[in-house]
Design a protein around this motif. Structure first.
Motif: not given
Length: 70
Positions: A15-21, A24-28
């Motif tokens: 789990e890193d800084d991409h999880v919040p994206l 909220v539905g932002i592909p990462a």
């Protein structure tokens, strides 16, 4: 693609800084070589990336994007 570089199995959970994206539905996408001992050390620098690894990664992302566009 490069089937010898990407194995379809879960070996690690990160789990890193991409999880919040993603939340909220932002592909990462997160591509990390967790077997590289330089990861998250002072030696983890762009010059440590091999051109071949960058090509394989770029090809994988391009393929994924092209399939999503269909």
């Amino acid at each position: 693609l490069h089937p010898d570089h990407f194995v379809p199995e879960v070996r690690w959970w990160v789990e890193d800084d991409h999880v919040p994206l993603l939340a909220v539905g932002i592909p990462a996408i997160v591509l990390i070589d967790l077997d590289d001992p330089r990861w998250h050390t002072h030696a983890d620098r762009p010059d440590a990336c091999s051109p071949r690894a960058l090509q394989v990664t770029g090809d994988a992302i391009w393929s994924w994007l092209m399939h999503r566009a269909d």
